[in-house]
Design a protein around this motif. Structure first.
Motif, mmCIF file in Angstrom:
data_model
loop_
_atom_site.group_PDB
_atom_site.id
_atom_site.type_symbol
_atom_site.label_atom_id
_atom_site.label_comp_id
_atom_site.label_asym_id
_atom_site.label_seq_id
_atom_site.Cartn_x
_atom_site.Cartn_y
_atom_site.Cartn_z
ATOM 1 N N THR A 301 20.880 46.138 28.882
ATOM 2 C CA THR A 301 21.928 45.445 29.900
ATOM 3 C C THR A 301 22.550 43.936 29.223
ATOM 4 O OG1 THR A 301 20.067 44.496 30.886
ATOM 5 C CG2 THR A 301 21.307 46.652 32.062
ATOM 6 N N GLY A 302 21.777 43.464 28.192
ATOM 7 C CA GLY A 302 22.387 42.460 27.334
ATOM 8 C C GLY A 302 22.710 41.155 28.269
ATOM 9 N N GLY A 303 22.226 40.763 29.292
ATOM 10 C CA GLY A 303 22.738 39.697 30.128
ATOM 11 C C GLY A 303 23.507 40.026 31.337
ATOM 12 N N LEU A 304 24.065 41.498 31.401
ATOM 13 C CA LEU A 304 24.840 41.496 32.400
ATOM 14 C C LEU A 304 24.212 41.385 34.003
ATOM 15 C CD1 LEU A 304 27.453 43.062 33.496
ATOM 16 C CD2 LEU A 304 26.361 45.222 33.217
ATOM 17 N N ALA A 306 21.623 39.036 34.604
ATOM 18 C CA ALA A 306 21.712 37.965 34.887
ATOM 19 C C ALA A 306 22.947 37.394 35.189
ATOM 20 C CB ALA A 306 21.340 37.079 33.628
ATOM 21 N N ARG A 405 28.797 53.675 27.408
ATOM 22 C CA ARG A 405 28.219 52.601 27.233
ATOM 23 C C ARG A 405 28.169 51.612 28.407
ATOM 24 N NH1 ARG A 405 26.247 50.091 22.456
ATOM 25 N NH2 ARG A 405 26.555 47.579 22.685
ATOM 26 N N ARG A 409 25.229 50.685 31.325
ATOM 27 C CA ARG A 409 24.910 49.541 31.450
ATOM 28 C C ARG A 409 25.067 48.821 33.216
ATOM 29 N NH1 ARG A 409 25.618 46.033 26.493
ATOM 30 N NH2 ARG A 409 26.691 44.292 27.787
ATOM 31 N N GLU B 298 21.715 30.015 27.681
ATOM 32 C CA GLU B 298 22.991 29.744 28.803
ATOM 33 C C GLU B 298 22.537 29.179 30.004
ATOM 34 O OE1 GLU B 298 25.838 32.989 29.152
ATOM 35 O OE2 GLU B 298 24.627 34.211 27.691
ATOM 36 N N GLY B 302 25.148 31.815 32.743
ATOM 37 C CA GLY B 302 24.149 32.649 33.613
ATOM 38 C C GLY B 302 23.898 33.890 32.826
ATOM 39 N N GLY B 303 24.190 34.199 31.495
ATOM 40 C CA GLY B 303 24.174 35.655 30.851
ATOM 41 C C GLY B 303 25.491 36.292 30.344
ATOM 42 N N LEU B 304 26.534 35.580 30.798
ATOM 43 C CA LEU B 304 27.745 35.987 30.568
ATOM 44 C C LEU B 304 28.254 36.032 29.078
ATOM 45 C CD1 LEU B 304 30.397 36.960 31.710
ATOM 46 C CD2 LEU B 304 31.483 34.529 31.950
ATOM 47 N N ALA B 306 26.006 36.342 26.640
ATOM 48 C CA ALA B 306 25.507 37.477 26.200
ATOM 49 C C ALA B 306 25.858 38.784 26.534
ATOM 50 C CB ALA B 306 23.787 37.286 26.536
ATOM 51 N N SER B 307 26.247 39.024 27.747
ATOM 52 C CA SER B 307 26.784 40.175 28.200
ATOM 53 C C SER B 307 28.066 40.740 27.393
ATOM 54 C CB SER B 307 26.846 40.146 29.630
ATOM 55 O OG SER B 307 27.648 41.064 30.227
ATOM 56 N N THR B 310 27.214 41.462 23.709
ATOM 57 C CA THR B 310 26.527 42.839 23.695
ATOM 58 C C THR B 310 27.351 44.043 24.261
ATOM 59 O OG1 THR B 310 25.560 42.535 25.931
ATOM 60 C CG2 THR B 310 23.941 41.992 23.808
ATOM 61 N N PHE B 319 22.920 39.992 16.715
ATOM 62 C CA PHE B 319 22.591 39.063 17.890
ATOM 63 C C PHE B 319 21.173 39.504 18.096
ATOM 64 C CE2 PHE B 319 22.427 39.022 22.497
ATOM 65 C CZ PHE B 319 22.770 37.710 22.863
ATOM 66 N N ALA B 322 18.841 36.102 23.924
ATOM 67 C CA ALA B 322 19.431 34.908 24.911
ATOM 68 C C ALA B 322 18.232 34.370 25.561
ATOM 69 C CB ALA B 322 20.796 35.020 25.649
ATOM 70 N N VAL B 324 18.751 32.880 29.302
ATOM 71 C CA VAL B 324 19.295 32.238 30.488
ATOM 72 C C VAL B 324 18.249 31.230 31.094
ATOM 73 C CG1 VAL B 324 20.573 32.976 32.499
ATOM 74 C CG2 VAL B 324 20.505 34.487 30.477
#
Lengths: 450, 450
Positions: A301-304, A306, A405, A409, B298, B302-304, B306-307, B310, B319, B322, B324
């Motif tokens: 999910t790569g930060g999605l 969060a 993809r 996610r 971040e 907040g993870g945006l 990284a999201s 990715t 990569f 991250a 957060v």
């Protein structure tokens, strides 16, 4: 009252942008009971904009024009409205001062073009913008001779083409003004129940009896309620209730009654929110009530997850943070995930506990899996493990998710947060066959307890 | 030739469905060089559909109608076209036989309604459908008296509202027919340059001379190039170039020439990508070329970030992951940020180095600031610090960003990645007054080197 919608922009005709603004405006008009019989897209061309507006005010009492209010030479909506009204443009000193102050406050020279945004047709009102420097909306009332020669009141509203600016101005200023001019009599209200854990056809089957009852009542003229379903990705599967009645109070009452019926059928595990309530806000609400903090570990999910959680204002009260462990070594080094395949129940559980420990939280929630397009660790795309460490109680589920993809996610995030939601609700309710709740919290595509 | 597009369906006006068909059709028309000056949405109402079609064939030689061809009583597009043409509907035996065969083949009784789909205005041609049983498209040629009384050729095309059926019929039958009738001699091509670091009006000022040159050339009939700007949030500020020429090759050549001119004016620091290239993909491309890996820290985002990173397929090559660090303690504990205010240049730099070290990467990029709505550490919403540790070389910038919580987060991400992009490009080019590059990589809202 009839209201037409006109979207201005050559890029709309060329298909470079899809006109979602008119759709949104049409929906809002329907909700206040105003007929919108025609919507038109036209390019950035003075003669054609003037022609479209002139024809629209012949047919309708109100027209909402969207776009063409920016600072560039292409932005000619203000001028076109003035021509249709038969008046000049005048500089609105208050708007000009706001724009100049914004540039001054940021220590920048203002391009002269920006002052164009302060021009207003004589007789029109600029709608003060909470974000100084952006294009103000316009309310432009005027009259046209009617069939009997008597003047008929008309109004053109102008809103910016940027969706969030348009929505803000519509909601705050234009819909109230339009409703007042229309002397709105029928009230339409709607409410959306957000669900997760059942497919669209599954929801329709569960609600089939209820929908039959509604249809019979509507046929007999005894009800103005409708139910519709809308699959909305990470926003869940929406059940939209709409009620029409002579007054707002009656419409609200109908809606409340129908909501109770639908909730009784679907149950609390499926329905996670109302209207704009996301799964994230539901989870944060329960964490707050339970006095627990949350940490995330995210791989596919790569930060999605969060990013969604921190989109909620006030998230900092319960959210500690996340480790996005995209590289396998980060899982092992930072989260103490044991050697072995990283797309597995064991890895998901270790990630959850690792996030909880590393980030100092009460709850750890972890996502690992295969977003695709290629398989990984011998698992097919769409295979996802969600790990949960709830104050030391560790579990995981395996999901098999459909789609590309992006969908995999998104479905991972809402499924994982959905699992946490039902666990927290069970804990708070003191009730809880946890295993049963877990099974029900997973989407209909199939999940396996691991 | 001019061609208007009409989308039929009450659900489009109510905003229950967004009309993406017209956008797609508009794009296809532009690509074969046919002007589409107006697009209209109208509900499932006979008088209003007839009125819209009648007006459209007054203005244009061709009209494409989308939707309302199904088997139900609501589907009245066929009838409306017949009225506009002034002819009757006639059963097309071949279409009727196909529909009956389909129901027969599936062993199902055919609802009589379905035969409605075999009705065709007299003089029109049904477009054979590869999916028997679905609504056939229609080509309906007729004439109208022109200004001098001589008959003028007009044509109405009807296509189903289901997007994949519409696209198939458009591509296979209607666009070729329309091009033949139009005697198409022009090709249109377009390209989008994505920029970051300058406002919309600032870009317009920089390109004012170029746009004057283009306008003069167009007025003299010597050029078919246009330039338009489009603010697109986290996708950057887009500069769209469109070229029209007798052949596709000439249009492409014009476009290449114009792109070179615009790039020469804007410079490599402002332009980060073409068409669908995001800032993330630009950064990952440069990291790959430089053989460097990336870690993120971040806070407000907040993870945006990284999201977004990715979301790019193949991100795992460069990569690492991250942290957060939403809670302040996470910044101190996990990233070794020293005590003191966390919305500061010192914290941003420490976060960048902490992420680089903790996640084992060559480059650390960090975001800390105030997303709003409330101030924090005495700083106003929109105050953001980006920290960068590029293989041990540590810097930061302070940004003052406009907009709400969502916009501040989005602008933070693209600004921070934009800083990294120009630094990496400078490093790869071996050139580089780093300070100067840094200043230019920041958005126009104002940034300060810290």
């Amino acid at each position: 009252m009839r209201c037409e919608v006109v979207a201005v922009g050559t890029e709309l005709l060329l298909g470079q942008i899809v006109d979602t603004n008119s759709s949104w405006i049409g929906e809002q008009l329907a909700l206040v009971g105003i007929d919108s019989l025609r919507q038109t897209k036209v390019g950035d061309n003075m003669d054609r904009i003037v022609a479209v507006l002139t024809e629209a005010v012949e047919r309708a009492e109100a027209v909402i024009v969207c776009g063409g209010l920016g600072p560039t030479q292409d932005d000619i909506t203000r001028d076109a409205i003035a021509r249709v009204m038969g008046v000049e443009l005048d500089l609105d000193d208050a708007v000009a001062a706001r724009i100049e102050a914004m540039f001054g406050g940021r220590g920048r020279r203002m391009p002269m073009n920006n002052l164009r945004q302060a021009e207003v047709p004589v007789g029109a009102t600029a709608i003060a913008d909470p974000q100084p420097g952006t294009a103000p909306g316009l309310i432009c009332p005027f009259t046209r001779p009617g069939p009997d020669g008597e003047p008929v009141a008309k109004v053109i509203y102008a809103v910016p083409g940027v969706p969030y600016e348009m929505k803000e101005i519509m909601t705050r200023a234009i819909l109230p003004d339009l409703s007042a001019r229309a002397g709105v009599t029928a009230a339409i209200r709607s409410r959306t129940l957000r669900t997760w854990g059942e497919s669209e056809s599954g929801l329709a089957e569960r609600l089939a009896d209820r929908m039959d009852t509604i249809d019979r009542a509507a046929a007999a003229g005894r009800s103005g309620v409708t139910i519709a379903f809308l699959a909305s990705g990470i926003e869940g599967l929406k059940v939209r209730l709409t009620a029409k009645a002579p007054t707002a109070e009656e419409a609200e009452a109908l809606l409340a009654e129908e909501e109770a019926e639908v909730r009784a059928v679907l149950g609390p595990d499926l329905v996670f929110g109302i209207d704009d309530e996301t799964m994230e806000s539901a989870v944060l609400g329960l964490l707050g009530r339970a006095g627990l903090t949350l940490a995330l570990a995210e791989s596919l999910t790569g930060g999605l997850a969060a990013s969604r959680v921190t989109d909620v204002p006030g998230a900092s009260r319960s959210f500690r943070g996340a480790v996005v462990s995209y590289a396998s070594e980060v899982k092992h080094d930072l989260l103490d995930v044991p050697d072995g395949p990283v797309v597995s129940a064991a890895a998901a559980e270790a990630m959850a506990s690792g996030a909880r420990r590393t980030l100092g939280a009460d709850v750890g929630l972890a996502f690992t899996g295969v977003a695709g397009p290629d398989p990984q660790d011998g698992e097919a795309p769409g295979t996802v493990f969600v790990g949960l460490d709830l104050a030391g109680e560790v579990t995981s589920v395996r999901l098999q998710l459909p789609g590309d993809r992006l969908r995999v996610r998104q479905f991972s995030v809402i499924s994982g947060l959905g699992l946490l939601r039902t666990r927290l609700a069970a804990r708070l309710d003191g009730e809880a066959d946890a295993g049963d709740l877990q099974a029900r919290s997973m989407p209909a595509w199939g999940s396996t307890e691991t």
